[in-house]
Motif scaffolding. Structure first.
Motif, PDB file in Angstrom:
ATOM      1  N   ALA A 159      98.981  10.033 -10.612  1.00 33.02           N
ATOM      2  CA  ALA A 159     100.163   9.511  -9.905  1.00 33.02           C
ATOM      3  C   ALA A 159     100.901  10.608  -9.153  1.00 33.02           C
ATOM      4  N   ARG A 160     100.675  11.843  -9.551  1.00 23.34           N
ATOM      5  CA  ARG A 160     101.273  12.976  -8.818  1.00 23.34           C
ATOM      6  C   ARG A 160     100.438  13.345  -7.604  1.00 23.34           C
ATOM      7  N   ALA A 161      99.141  13.124  -7.753  1.00 20.38           N
ATOM      8  CA  ALA A 161      98.225  13.530  -6.670  1.00 20.38           C
ATOM      9  C   ALA A 161      98.433  12.699  -5.401  1.00 20.38           C
TER      10      ALA A 161
ATOM     11  N   HIS B 104     105.284   5.117  -2.709  1.00 20.19           N
ATOM     12  CA  HIS B 104     103.870   5.488  -2.904  1.00 20.19           C
ATOM     13  C   HIS B 104     103.329   4.956  -4.226  1.00 20.19           C
ATOM     14  N   ARG B 105     104.122   5.070  -5.291  1.00 26.01           N
ATOM     15  CA  ARG B 105     103.609   4.731  -6.622  1.00 26.01           C
ATOM     16  C   ARG B 105     103.685   3.232  -6.932  1.00 26.01           C
ATOM     17  N   SER B 106     104.571   2.511  -6.259  1.00 25.84           N
ATOM     18  CA  SER B 106     104.697   1.086  -6.568  1.00 25.84           C
ATOM     19  C   SER B 106     103.399   0.337  -6.285  1.00 25.84           C
TER      20      SER B 106
ATOM     21  N   GLY C 203     115.769  10.613  -9.301  1.00 26.40           N
ATOM     22  CA  GLY C 203     115.705  11.988  -9.826  1.00 26.40           C
ATOM     23  C   GLY C 203     114.319  12.475 -10.171  1.00 26.40           C
ATOM     24  N   PHE C 204     113.412  12.342  -9.263  1.00 22.73           N
ATOM     25  CA  PHE C 204     112.016  12.737  -9.534  1.00 22.73           C
ATOM     26  C   PHE C 204     111.925  14.162 -10.076  1.00 22.73           C
ATOM     27  N   ASP C 205     111.273  14.274 -11.255  1.00 23.87           N
ATOM     28  CA  ASP C 205     111.025  15.551 -11.923  1.00 23.87           C
ATOM     29  C   ASP C 205     112.273  16.229 -12.480  1.00 23.87           C
ATOM     30  N   VAL C 206     113.494  15.613 -12.291  1.00 25.10           N
ATOM     31  CA  VAL C 206     114.675  16.292 -12.852  1.00 25.10           C
ATOM     32  C   VAL C 206     115.481  15.440 -13.816  1.00 25.10           C
TER      33      VAL C 206
ATOM     34  N   SER D   6     109.102   3.790 -14.447  1.00 20.74           N
ATOM     35  CA  SER D   6     109.387   4.708 -15.550  1.00 20.74           C
ATOM     36  C   SER D   6     108.377   5.847 -15.494  1.00 20.74           C
ATOM     37  N   GLY D   7     108.850   7.037 -15.289  1.00 24.81           N
ATOM     38  CA  GLY D   7     107.958   8.188 -15.167  1.00 24.81           C
ATOM     39  C   GLY D   7     106.932   7.954 -14.064  1.00 24.81           C
ATOM     40  N   SER D   8     105.673   8.177 -14.422  1.00 21.86           N
ATOM     41  CA  SER D   8     104.617   7.965 -13.417  1.00 21.86           C
ATOM     42  C   SER D   8     104.053   6.557 -13.504  1.00 21.86           C
ATOM     43  N   GLY D   9     104.672   5.702 -14.308  1.00 16.71           N
ATOM     44  CA  GLY D   9     104.243   4.304 -14.452  1.00 16.71           C
ATOM     45  C   GLY D   9     103.100   4.171 -15.451  1.00 16.71           C
TER      46      GLY D   9
ATOM     47  N   GLU E  72     104.005  21.714 -14.935  1.00 20.74           N
ATOM     48  CA  GLU E  72     105.034  21.934 -15.964  1.00 20.74           C
ATOM     49  C   GLU E  72     106.320  21.265 -15.508  1.00 20.74           C
ATOM     50  N   HIS E  73     106.573  20.061 -16.011  1.00 18.25           N
ATOM     51  CA  HIS E  73     107.845  19.385 -15.710  1.00 18.25           C
ATOM     52  C   HIS E  73     108.479  19.010 -17.046  1.00 18.25           C
ATOM     53  N   ALA E  74     109.798  19.025 -17.077  1.00 22.82           N
ATOM     54  CA  ALA E  74     110.498  18.847 -18.365  1.00 22.82           C
ATOM     55  C   ALA E  74     111.335  17.573 -18.399  1.00 22.82           C
ATOM     56  N   ASP E  75     111.119  16.664 -17.446  1.00 19.50           N
ATOM     57  CA  ASP E  75     112.034  15.517 -17.365  1.00 19.50           C
ATOM     58  C   ASP E  75     111.771  14.436 -18.413  1.00 19.50           C
ATOM     59  N   ASN E  76     110.627  14.493 -19.101  1.00 22.00           N
ATOM     60  CA  ASN E  76     110.474  13.688 -20.331  1.00 22.00           C
ATOM     61  C   ASN E  76     110.788  14.537 -21.573  1.00 22.00           C
ATOM     62  N   ILE E  77     110.342  15.789 -21.517  1.00 15.17           N
ATOM     63  CA  ILE E  77     110.521  16.699 -22.653  1.00 15.17           C
ATOM     64  C   ILE E  77     112.005  16.843 -23.007  1.00 15.17           C
TER      65      ILE E  77
ATOM     66  N   VAL F  46     112.247   7.911 -20.545  1.00 11.14           N
ATOM     67  CA  VAL F  46     112.052   7.469 -19.162  1.00 11.14           C
ATOM     68  C   VAL F  46     112.402   8.637 -18.248  1.00 11.14           C
ATOM     69  N   ALA F  47     111.445   9.068 -17.447  1.00  9.25           N
ATOM     70  CA  ALA F  47     111.670  10.184 -16.536  1.00  9.25           C
ATOM     71  C   ALA F  47     111.881   9.667 -15.113  1.00  9.25           C
ATOM     72  N   ASN F  48     112.444  10.549 -14.270  1.00 11.10           N
ATOM     73  CA  ASN F  48     112.740  10.324 -12.857  1.00 11.10           C
ATOM     74  C   ASN F  48     114.010   9.500 -12.658  1.00 11.10           C
ATOM     75  N   VAL F  49     114.116   8.350 -13.312  1.00  9.25           N
ATOM     76  CA  VAL F  49     115.313   7.490 -13.218  1.00  9.25           C
ATOM     77  C   VAL F  49     115.639   7.195 -11.751  1.00  9.25           C
TER      78      VAL F  49
ATOM     79  N   LYS G 178      97.477   7.702 -15.223  1.00 13.40           N
ATOM     80  CA  LYS G 178      97.629   9.094 -15.657  1.00 13.40           C
ATOM     81  C   LYS G 178      98.634   9.796 -14.744  1.00 13.40           C
ATOM     82  N   THR G 179      99.532  10.543 -15.353  1.00 12.41           N
ATOM     83  CA  THR G 179     100.536  11.253 -14.560  1.00 12.41           C
ATOM     84  C   THR G 179      99.879  12.130 -13.507  1.00 12.41           C
ATOM     85  N   SER G 180      98.799  12.798 -13.894  1.00 13.46           N
ATOM     86  CA  SER G 180      98.138  13.698 -12.929  1.00 13.46           C
ATOM     87  C   SER G 180      97.680  12.927 -11.689  1.00 13.46           C
TER      88      SER G 180
HETATM   89  N1  LIG Z   1     108.347  13.417 -13.135  1.00 10.45           N
HETATM   90  C1  LIG Z   1     107.039  13.128 -13.689  1.00 10.45           C
HETATM   91  C2  LIG Z   1     107.254  12.354 -14.960  1.00 10.45           C
HETATM   92  C3  LIG Z   1     106.010  11.883 -15.603  1.00 10.45           C
HETATM   93  O1  LIG Z   1     106.361  11.162 -16.732  1.00 10.45           O
HETATM   94  C4  LIG Z   1     106.242  12.300 -12.688  1.00 10.45           C
HETATM   95  O2  LIG Z   1     106.774  11.290 -12.270  1.00 10.45           O
HETATM   96  O3  LIG Z   1     105.134  12.704 -12.341  1.00 10.45           O
END
Ligand SMILES: N[C@@H](CCO)C(=O)O
Ligand SMILES: Nc1ncnc2c1ncn2[C@@H]1O[C@H](COP(=O)(O)OP(=O)(O)OP(=O)(O)O)[C@@H](O)[C@H]1O
Length: 307
Positions: free
Chosen positions: A184-186, A231-233, A18-21, A257-260, A135-140, A12-15, A180-182
């Motif tokens: 949800a980031r856009a 924005h993402r909800s 903590g977006f992206d960290v 969780s992450g980008s959903g 390049e984000h490492a918060d899931n990696i 689970v990323a962002n938590v 898609k994360t891409s």
């Molecule tokens: N921090 C990234 C995680 C994607 O899993 C995002 O929310 O776009």
């Protein structure tokens, strides 16, 4: 050793704040992967089960991270990769990261462990970037290190391991849609209001302190997201109903969780986690949305060698 089978965990990323960290590792869901040496030099994805994904190494996140590591290690042999995917791509619990991190973790063991987890995270981020265009490492990081991690910086890459309170559990609900994360980031803003930034970094700091001190009340008061959630909800059906039900059932916090589209809840104790699971299932049970749920301890180990 010429072959290894591993469990590559979901994360689970962002938590919330903590977006992206920030990110944490799950115990009850993950992919299995087999990595083996081969006389053919190069990276070859030879089997994929579970979901329809590219076999071309350059088009599969597992292959891209493996190629990045291979170019650095320069062995006089190659690697074959088999992916047994249990984590649905686009689900929000690090499907791409499980593949990107799992391939380099397995290769590293077969090479005699020349790289540390930060170096493996660097290679795995190359794969992650194929899926999310960044390049984000918060899931990696939590997939490789286990537990909770904080990505202090990406360039240079610096990852901090954060203590996990031993009675912390996660409840996940996964509506069967793909985000898609891409994409949800856009939709995220390029700038944020100062008051929201202040609130966000205050919550990150207090969440980290709460994790270090196993202060569940402070963890609860810190699990808020003023910047990304608004924005993402909108992309997740019944999100606010799920969040309200989770909190009413005793969750410390609930967020994307992450980008959903998966939604996580953090709970003190497995009984609370199971009570939250029952409550949030009712939200979707009364809708036409297919979903699944699970309760997971926080996986302190990360990757697991199966044989
Ligand atoms: N921090 C990234 C995680 C994607 O899993 C995002 O929310 O776009
Ligand atoms: N080995 C792989 N495993 C998973 N996804 C892959 C893989 N190779 C390529 N992909 C592509 O990456 C995308 C999935 O990555 P994405 O980051 O969008 O979802 P996710 O990792 O499940 O979610 P999140 O990153 O929010 O946890 C899909 O478009 C999928 O086709």
């Amino acid at each position: 050793m010429n072959e290894i089978k591993i469990f590559s965990p979901a994360t689970v990323a962002n938590v919330s704040c903590g977006f992206d960290v920030l990110g944490f590792c799950l115990d009850s869901i993950g992919d299995e992967m087999v990595i083996r040496k081969t006389d053919r030099k190069g990276i070859f994805i030879t089997k994929i089960e579970g979901y329809d994904l590219p076999f071309e190494a350059e088009k599969n996140v597992a292959g891209v991270s493996a190629l990045a590591m291979y170019a650095d290690a320069k062995p006089d042999f190659g690697f074959e990769i088999e992916i047994y995917k249990n984590i649905k791509p686009g689900s929000g619990v690090g499907s791409s990261s499980a593949s990107a991190a799992g391939s380099v973790f397995g290769m590293n063991v077969l090479l005699g462990n020349p790289y540390n987890n930060t170096e493996l995270s660097y290679f795995a981020m190359k794969g992650e970037a194929l899926a999310s265009q960044s390049e984000h490492a918060d899931n990696i990081a939590p997939a490789l290190f286990g537990g909770f991690t904080l990505v202090k910086s990406v360039s240079p890459l610096e990852i901090l391991e954060i203590p996990t309170p031993n009675n912390l559990y996660a409840t996940i609900i996964h509506p069967q849609i793909e985000i898609k994360t891409s994409e949800a980031r856009a939709i995220l803003p390029k700038e944020v209001a100062l008051k929201d930034a202040i609130s966000q970094w205050a919550n990150v700091g207090s969440l980290i302190h709460g994790l270090h001190t196993s202060n569940y009340g402070l963890i609860e008061r810190s699990l808020h997201d003023a910047i990304v959630e608004p924005h993402r909800s909108k992309l997740i059906p019944l999100y606010h109903d799920v969040k309200a039900s989770a909190k009413a059932a005793g969750a410390l916090g609930c967020g994307i969780s992450g980008s959903g589209p998966s939604i996580f809840s953090l709970c003190e104790g497995i009984d609370a986690a199971k009570k939250v699971e029952l409550a949030i299932r009712k939200v979707y049970a009364n809708s036409d949305i297919e979903f699944d749920t699970y309760v997971s301890k926080i996986n302190a180990e990360g990757m697991k060698i199966l044989k």
